[in-house]
Design an enzyme around this catalytic site. Sequence first.
Site, PDB file in Angstrom:
ATOM      1  N   CYS A  93       0.843  -1.203   0.000  1.00  0.00           N
ATOM      2  CA  CYS A  93       0.000   0.000   0.000  1.00  0.00           C
ATOM      3  C   CYS A  93       0.876   1.251   0.000  1.00  0.00           C
ATOM      4  CB  CYS A  93      -0.911  -0.002   1.219  1.00  0.00           C
ATOM      5  SG  CYS A  93      -1.954   1.450   1.353  1.00  0.00           S
ATOM      6  N   CYS A 116      -4.178  -1.517   5.505  1.00  0.00           N
ATOM      7  CA  CYS A 116      -3.931  -0.115   5.189  1.00  0.00           C
ATOM      8  C   CYS A 116      -5.164   0.532   4.555  1.00  0.00           C
ATOM      9  CB  CYS A 116      -2.740  -0.065   4.231  1.00  0.00           C
ATOM     10  SG  CYS A 116      -2.413   1.500   3.481  1.00  0.00           S
TER      11      CYS A 116
END
Length: 396
Positions: free
Chosen positions: A100, A201
């Site tokens: 991420c 995330c």
Amino acid sequence: MKKVVVGLSGGVDSSVAALLLKQQGYEVIGLFMKNWHDDSVTISKECPWLDDSNDALIVAEKLGIPFQTVDLSAPYKERIVDYMFREYQQGRTPNPDVLCNREIKFDLFLKLALELGADYVATGHYCRKDEATVADGNPVYRLLAGKDPGKDQSYFLCQLNQEQLSRALFPIGGLLKSEVREIAARHGLVTAGKKDSQGLCFIGKVRLPEFLQQQLQPREGQIVEIPGTADPFQRVHPGFASREAELAFEATPPQLKPEHGKVVGTHPGAHFFTIGQRKGLDVGGTPEPLFVIQTDVDKNILYTGQGKAHPGLFRRTLFVGEADLHWVREDLALKPGQEMEIMARIRYRQELQPAVLYRTEGGMYVDFREPQSAITPGQFVAWYREDELLGSGVIA
């Protein structure tokens, strides 16, 4: 004034990051990233994205900075969610938070910020950055551990490159978490006492089995318990013609077969489990808890062993293939045959462990001084020198 776009997540860390940047004289813009969200697999109360975006908006208004929400759900699903499905399907355990940061926050988000005329992007990560001059006189950016040892998040940024680092600011990296909360409370930020988010995330806490079953079909298989005294763990070290041959031997897990142990239960699919996992096996009656020591997704077998000290959990050496090698400090990258003494970790918050990197034509071995528990394919190993993160790679 330099312009900075801050990734406002609705948490206290990014809120204080924005506050500090404004105090330092930057022109600050707050951006909330809306990513892929599926209520059927998200434990919604743990991370309701609407509440988070509202908190981010309230913070932006309090600080008097422009704010907007950007929808990155389509590329997030393609780059992170689909990647997770592929990795689990092949018997590996991915780390979506590392991806991420590399693919979303410091790629797509960074490009959006630059389009807005920003000089930098900033996040609420507990890590630091500085600039050093190397032998040829060129400047390089160093990624350093955060000051708070209990919160250091440099591991999650282990895939960043020099270009990404040159545009990154980490305003709270020199602070303790307690200091961040104190600053937020002193300035009346709504996020001051907000609990830290858990889970993926920008998605939140996910029920992993339900999440994986969206794409991966359950397939019943056997759970085999292997005793610690089984033959595969009594490996005799042959003579080695080279250092590389020795490391290849040490990095190869024992070859387990059902006949080395006994069937003690069934599971819904080997691809739903990871090395070192204890929960979800639903096998009782053993003196010590069972842990997954190997998965065979082709034959759909879970190999397990009793207790945290089971020899099947431990290995001294791991390998990173050429394509999965990454150096934050490209100027320090090893050439085939070269070695480097470093400290390394194979998961977030693990204490750094002494090890040696050994570069080969096909990749690199990380040889630890002490055997490590649950070395897991698909996870990231990151290596450091003192408090500087030098590079990382995907465990083969």
